[in-house]
Structures are given as C-alpha cells and as structure tokens.
Design a protein around this motif. Structure first.
Motif, PDB file in Angstrom:
ATOM      1  N   LEU A 163      32.631  37.605  29.206  1.00 42.45           N
ATOM      2  CA  LEU A 163      31.171  37.592  29.211  1.00 42.45           C
ATOM      3  C   LEU A 163      30.731  38.620  30.233  1.00 42.45           C
ATOM      4  CD1 LEU A 163      31.808  34.533  28.213  1.00 42.45           C
ATOM      5  CD2 LEU A 163      29.434  34.158  28.871  1.00 42.45           C
ATOM      6  N   LEU A 164      29.863  39.534  29.803  1.00 40.96           N
ATOM      7  CA  LEU A 164      29.447  40.609  30.683  1.00 40.96           C
ATOM      8  C   LEU A 164      27.918  40.637  30.780  1.00 40.96           C
ATOM      9  CD1 LEU A 164      31.280  42.582  32.197  1.00 40.96           C
ATOM     10  CD2 LEU A 164      30.749  44.302  30.448  1.00 40.96           C
ATOM     11  N   HIS A 165      27.410  40.361  31.975  1.00 38.93           N
ATOM     12  CA  HIS A 165      25.953  40.394  32.241  1.00 38.93           C
ATOM     13  C   HIS A 165      25.157  39.656  31.164  1.00 38.93           C
ATOM     14  CE1 HIS A 165      27.240  43.254  35.158  1.00 38.93           C
ATOM     15  NE2 HIS A 165      27.563  44.165  34.267  1.00 38.93           N
ATOM     16  N   VAL A 166      25.569  38.445  30.895  1.00 43.65           N
ATOM     17  CA  VAL A 166      24.953  37.712  29.792  1.00 43.65           C
ATOM     18  C   VAL A 166      23.690  36.979  30.247  1.00 43.65           C
ATOM     19  CG1 VAL A 166      25.247  35.742  28.244  1.00 43.65           C
ATOM     20  CG2 VAL A 166      27.065  37.445  28.461  1.00 43.65           C
ATOM     21  N   ASP A 167      22.604  37.208  29.496  1.00 44.00           N
ATOM     22  CA  ASP A 167      21.372  36.427  29.658  1.00 44.00           C
ATOM     23  C   ASP A 167      21.194  35.568  28.416  1.00 44.00           C
ATOM     24  OD1 ASP A 167      20.676  37.620  32.038  1.00 44.00           O
ATOM     25  OD2 ASP A 167      19.436  39.167  31.085  1.00 44.00           O
ATOM     26  N   ARG A 168      20.703  34.370  28.613  1.00 35.70           N
ATOM     27  CA  ARG A 168      20.270  33.564  27.473  1.00 35.70           C
ATOM     28  C   ARG A 168      18.925  32.970  27.847  1.00 35.70           C
ATOM     29  NH1 ARG A 168      18.303  32.252  23.504  1.00 35.70           N
ATOM     30  NH2 ARG A 168      19.024  30.787  21.916  1.00 35.70           N
ATOM     31  N   ILE A 169      17.919  33.409  27.120  1.00 37.79           N
ATOM     32  CA  ILE A 169      16.565  32.940  27.400  1.00 37.79           C
ATOM     33  C   ILE A 169      16.074  32.135  26.216  1.00 37.79           C
ATOM     34  CG2 ILE A 169      14.209  33.641  27.993  1.00 37.79           C
ATOM     35  CD1 ILE A 169      15.513  36.329  28.986  1.00 37.79           C
ATOM     36  N   HIS A 170      15.648  30.912  26.470  1.00 41.60           N
ATOM     37  CA  HIS A 170      15.053  30.086  25.420  1.00 41.60           C
ATOM     38  C   HIS A 170      13.542  30.221  25.518  1.00 41.60           C
ATOM     39  CE1 HIS A 170      18.895  28.206  24.533  1.00 41.60           C
ATOM     40  NE2 HIS A 170      19.064  27.966  25.814  1.00 41.60           N
ATOM     41  N   GLY A 171      12.880  30.414  24.386  1.00 38.01           N
ATOM     42  CA  GLY A 171      11.425  30.482  24.380  1.00 38.01           C
ATOM     43  C   GLY A 171      10.928  31.860  24.806  1.00 38.01           C
ATOM     44  N   HIS A 172       9.597  31.998  24.820  1.00 44.17           N
ATOM     45  CA  HIS A 172       9.000  33.299  25.128  1.00 44.17           C
ATOM     46  C   HIS A 172       7.912  33.156  26.179  1.00 44.17           C
ATOM     47  CE1 HIS A 172      11.017  35.246  21.772  1.00 44.17           C
ATOM     48  NE2 HIS A 172      10.763  34.152  21.073  1.00 44.17           N
ATOM     49  N   GLY A 173       7.555  34.299  26.754  1.00 43.61           N
ATOM     50  CA  GLY A 173       6.398  34.370  27.653  1.00 43.61           C
ATOM     51  C   GLY A 173       6.482  33.377  28.792  1.00 43.61           C
ATOM     52  N   ASN A 174       5.389  32.657  29.019  1.00 42.94           N
ATOM     53  CA  ASN A 174       5.345  31.724  30.146  1.00 42.94           C
ATOM     54  C   ASN A 174       6.288  30.545  29.958  1.00 42.94           C
ATOM     55  OD1 ASN A 174       3.464  33.247  31.471  1.00 42.94           O
ATOM     56  ND2 ASN A 174       1.699  32.127  30.627  1.00 42.94           N
ATOM     57  N   ALA A 175       6.586  30.245  28.690  1.00 38.59           N
ATOM     58  CA  ALA A 175       7.440  29.087  28.407  1.00 38.59           C
ATOM     59  C   ALA A 175       8.925  29.445  28.431  1.00 38.59           C
ATOM     60  CB  ALA A 175       7.072  28.495  27.053  1.00 38.59           C
ATOM     61  N   ALA A 176       9.255  30.725  28.736  1.00 42.57           N
ATOM     62  CA  ALA A 176      10.650  31.163  28.695  1.00 42.57           C
ATOM     63  C   ALA A 176      11.488  30.435  29.749  1.00 42.57           C
ATOM     64  CB  ALA A 176      10.726  32.671  28.914  1.00 42.57           C
ATOM     65  N   VAL A 177      12.662  29.973  29.304  1.00 44.19           N
ATOM     66  CA  VAL A 177      13.593  29.325  30.232  1.00 44.19           C
ATOM     67  C   VAL A 177      14.870  30.150  30.280  1.00 44.19           C
ATOM     68  CG1 VAL A 177      14.954  27.256  30.681  1.00 44.19           C
ATOM     69  CG2 VAL A 177      12.667  27.043  29.686  1.00 44.19           C
ATOM     70  N   HIS A 178      15.245  30.580  31.477  1.00 43.18           N
ATOM     71  CA  HIS A 178      16.480  31.349  31.632  1.00 43.18           C
ATOM     72  C   HIS A 178      17.662  30.402  31.781  1.00 43.18           C
ATOM     73  CE1 HIS A 178      13.687  34.605  32.368  1.00 43.18           C
ATOM     74  NE2 HIS A 178      14.688  35.462  32.333  1.00 43.18           N
ATOM     75  N   ALA A 179      18.384  30.153  30.693  1.00 44.64           N
ATOM     76  CA  ALA A 179      19.544  29.267  30.768  1.00 44.64           C
ATOM     77  C   ALA A 179      20.708  29.966  31.460  1.00 44.64           C
ATOM     78  CB  ALA A 179      19.949  28.805  29.376  1.00 44.64           C
ATOM     79  N   LEU A 180      20.862  31.268  31.205  1.00 47.94           N
ATOM     80  CA  LEU A 180      21.892  32.058  31.895  1.00 47.94           C
ATOM     81  C   LEU A 180      21.261  33.363  32.369  1.00 47.94           C
ATOM     82  CD1 LEU A 180      25.045  31.737  29.572  1.00 47.94           C
ATOM     83  CD2 LEU A 180      24.567  30.472  31.674  1.00 47.94           C
ATOM     84  N   ARG A 181      21.647  33.796  33.556  1.00 44.96           N
ATOM     85  CA  ARG A 181      21.104  35.036  34.117  1.00 44.96           C
ATOM     86  C   ARG A 181      22.244  35.947  34.561  1.00 44.96           C
ATOM     87  NH1 ARG A 181      16.068  33.475  36.804  1.00 44.96           N
ATOM     88  NH2 ARG A 181      15.819  31.247  36.504  1.00 44.96           N
TER      89      ARG A 181
END
Lengths: 195, 237
Positions: free
Chosen positions: B6-24
């Motif tokens: 895994l290389l620099h993986v982001d996982r963002i759920h949702g968009h805009g203000n409701a976005a949740v960063h599950a992985l950064r």
C-alpha cells in the motif's frame, strides 16, 4: 525477589553446594534473575547463622554441602503459605513517570505513552518468540516464569491504552491540572489565556 | 516482490463537509513469509485497510498492489479472480457453511474458480492436513469445536496457491489457548512463504507478528520495526 527463600526451596530436594544451587536457581527461572556466586555464598552464611541450614560433610571433591534444618523447613513452608503483598514489590517507575508526566506542563504525554507502547510490544514479541521455541529443556518452571513476564507485558499494554484514553478524555473536557507557575513570564501567558 | 504494497493510500467516504478520511496517506508493505499485525483503537481504519488490501473496496488515492498487481487497474471481473486466487480471508465469525463438511467448505473456493471436484478435494485434504485436521475432513462444522472450526477457516484461506492471508480478529471468539494455536498456525503458514496481514486489538496475539503497525485516525503512527536480537532480552529482565 527473595534469594534466601529460593535457596531454601532448592535445598528441599536434598543437600547441595554453592555452585549447584546457583545452577539450579538459574535453571528454574530461565536465567531471568542471574545470581552471582558471591550472593549465593553470603546468603548461605546468613542462613546458617540463622539456623535454617546446616553444613554437611564435604563431598569427595571437598565441596561444602548444606542441608535444611527443621527450622529451615518451617520457614520455607511459611513463605509458600503467605501471599506476596504489594509492599514487597519495588515501586513501578513507569506508573510514577506517567502520573508525573500528566501533570507536568509542556509534555506530549501521548508521545510518551506511544514510545512506551512500542518498547513493551517489542518485549512481548520477544517473550512470545521464546515461548514458540520448541525443545525447551528447562521445563515447567521456566515456562511459568515466561508466562508471568508475558502477562505482565500484556497488562502494561492494556494499562497504556487506558492511560491514553483517559488523557484524551481529560484533554477534551479541559480537565487537566493547571501548571504550577513559577516565573512571571509563564504566569502572564497563563493569564492571557484565561482572558 | 512484496505480497502486499500500500503506497500513500487515502480512503475518503462521502464528499465535501461530510467527507470522512478513513485512511490518510497510509503506506504498508508485507513481504512474502512475513506476518504483520495492525493494532489501533476502533475507528482507526483497520477494517478499511483490510477491505482495500483484499480488493473489497477501492482506494480514493494511492496504490494498492497484491503480488505486484495494481488493483486499481483491474476490471471488476479481474479483481474478483485475483481475490479468489491470491487472497485468503479469516474472520472472527468463521463463515463456514453449516451444511457442508470441512473438506467441502475448504474446496468450495477452488470449485467456484473452476477447479474440478477431484483435484479440489485433494487440495482441500492437503490444506486440512496442514492445520492438523486430516481426520476430520468429513465432519460438519456443528460437530467440531470452535478451535477446530477456526482451523477449517484457515485451511480454506490458504488452500490453493494463495500468497496473502488477511485476518480480521481471527482469535476473537476463541479462548486463549485455542487462540494461541490459531496464531501458531498462521505463523507456520508464513514460514511456508505466505504473507499475512493481521488486524487485532489483542496484544498477546499481535506479539506473534514479525512487525506491528500502530494505526491512529487512518495513519500509521509507529511500528515495532525489525526484531531485535533475542539475547538482548534476558540481560534486560
């Protein structure tokens, strides 16, 4: 750690001389608490003075062997029968360190917790690896000592998680102890923050 | 080549203000034969990590490779095929099919993949033998202990040519001794060359890993690194 009681327990198997006692002690505890031979002899001298052991005829190679006396047997029995109380154990440096860290201004206590967590986890990894190694000839005694060390490391990790949780909760509710202010500059900045 | 990158993986759920960063920006490598444990409080991104590594979810940014294959480049069909071929899963709830015997449960993924019944059965028996259950191949899950069922689940995870095992709290429902047996099995599989990524909150089980990664808020904050020499242990005790 009670070396006198440890030696009395080993002599319950029969008379032994100094080097033999040291070897048996280390065998039983997996060399977790190494003894030097000087400690063994000075302890034997004290046990003899207190009437708990008595010298036997020297063996063929001129080594002095010792045997338990009746008083020694009963002292040993009392030791096994009595629970180890908390006061018998040394103070825990880690608990003191974290307790003080939580009240010392300017410290990143979470970083301190994490540093300790990695160190303790490494220790638990090593202990687990020792347990995996087959063909261990020290047998049950060493395996029990090893389990004790593993469970202690586990408990420490659980406690560190707990500390971290409590610190985060305290930070969220602003319930940390105000720093003891010694100099005027710091006092002023505290007052500024209060305004 | 690593079994998992895994290389620099982001996982963002949702968009805009409701976005949740599950992985950064998460980077994790698991080499063949390596057992890596991931620890972290709930909500730290452990499950998301496993889902991405197993191709059950896709990264918002960054790269996820299994055996050098970039999962983001695969079509859904190719991804499903790679999942069945390369990746084995062990979960806390075992997901054994109650009406199938141990051997049938283990051979099922192979048969789904088009392997004929007879060779699939032979592979299943070999996998069961590896977890010490050769003689229970024809038992139903209900007639086995929790520990035996978990061993069947591990056999199912490693059957065929799997290079990566993803384990999510595999010891969760087991007593400590059975849990230890399961960890011993996973270690044996690693010694045989399989890479394992283990998610657990249990330090005693994580301690069986070569390396432990600590996850916080979707990022790796620390890891235990390579093993120190065993000799350093006793002198420090």
């Amino acid at each position: 750690m009670s070396i006198p009681h440890g030696l009395l327990a080993l002599l319950r198997h029969g008379p032994m001389y100094g080097y033999q006692l040291r070897a048996e002690f280390e065998h039983a505890t997996g060399s977790t608490w190494p003894l030097n031979i000087g400690q063994v002899y000075s302890t034997l001298t004290r046990l003899e003075r207190d009437g708990l052991i008595e010298p036997q005829a020297t063996d063929d190679e001129g080594r002095q062997r010792y045997a338990l006396t009746a008083a020694g047997v009963s002292t040993l029995g009392e030791w096994f029968a009595k629970p180890v109380t908390h006061a018998d154990r040394p103070r825990d440096e880690l608990a003191i360190k974290l307790a003080l860290a939580s009240t010392t201004p300017g410290l990143d206590v979470q970083a301190i917790v994490q540093t300790q967590r990695v160190a303790t986890m490494r220790r638990l990894q090593d202990l687990t690896r020792l347990k995996q190694e087959p063909g261990d000839d020290a047998g049950l005694a060493w395996s029990l000592v090893l389990d004790h060390l593993r469970f202690s490391a586990e408990a420490e990790l659980r406690w560190l998680d707990h500390c971290e949780g409590a610190l985060l909760k305290a930070a969220a509710s602003g319930r940390t102890r105000p720093p003891v202010v010694e100099d005027d500059a710091a006092l002023e900045s505290t007052e500024e923050r209060a305004r | 080549m690593n079994a998992l990158d895994l290389l620099h993986v982001d996982r963002i759920h949702g968009h805009g203000n409701a976005a949740v960063h599950a992985l950064r920006g998460l980077t994790i490598h698991v080499a063949a034969g390596e057992l890596v444990a991931v620890m972290g409080p709930s909500g730290s991104g452990k499950s998301t990590l496993l889902n991405l590594a197993g191709g059950l979810d896709r990264a918002t940014a960054g790269s996820v490779k299994v055996d050098g294959v970039e999962l983001g480049d695969l079509s859904p069909k190719e991804l499903a095929r790679l999942r069945r071929h390369k990746v084995g899963y062990v979960f806390q709830d075992l997901n054994l099919i109650p009406s199938l015997t141990a051997a049938e449960n283990v051979s099922l993924p192979l048969e789904l993949d088009g392997v004929r019944r007879r060779p699939a059965r032979a592979s299943a028996e070999a996998a069961l033998a590896e977890v010490g259950l050769a003689e229970l191949a024809d038992r139903l899950p209900a007639d086995m202990s929790g520990g035996q069922q978990q061993r069947v689940a591990i056999a199912r995870a490693v059957v065929g040519e799997r290079s990566l095992i993803l384990a999510d709290e595999p010891t969760g429902a087991l007593d400590s001794e059975t849990g230890e047996q399961v960890m011993r099995l996973l270690r044996d599989r690693c010694a045989a060359g399989v890479a394992t990524l283990l998610v657990t909150h249990d330090a005693a089980h994580a301690a069986w890993a070569d390396r432990i990664v600590f996850l916080r808020d979707g990022a790796a904050v620390d890891d235990t690194g390579a093993r120190p020499a065993a000799e350093s242990l006793l002198t420090g005790a």
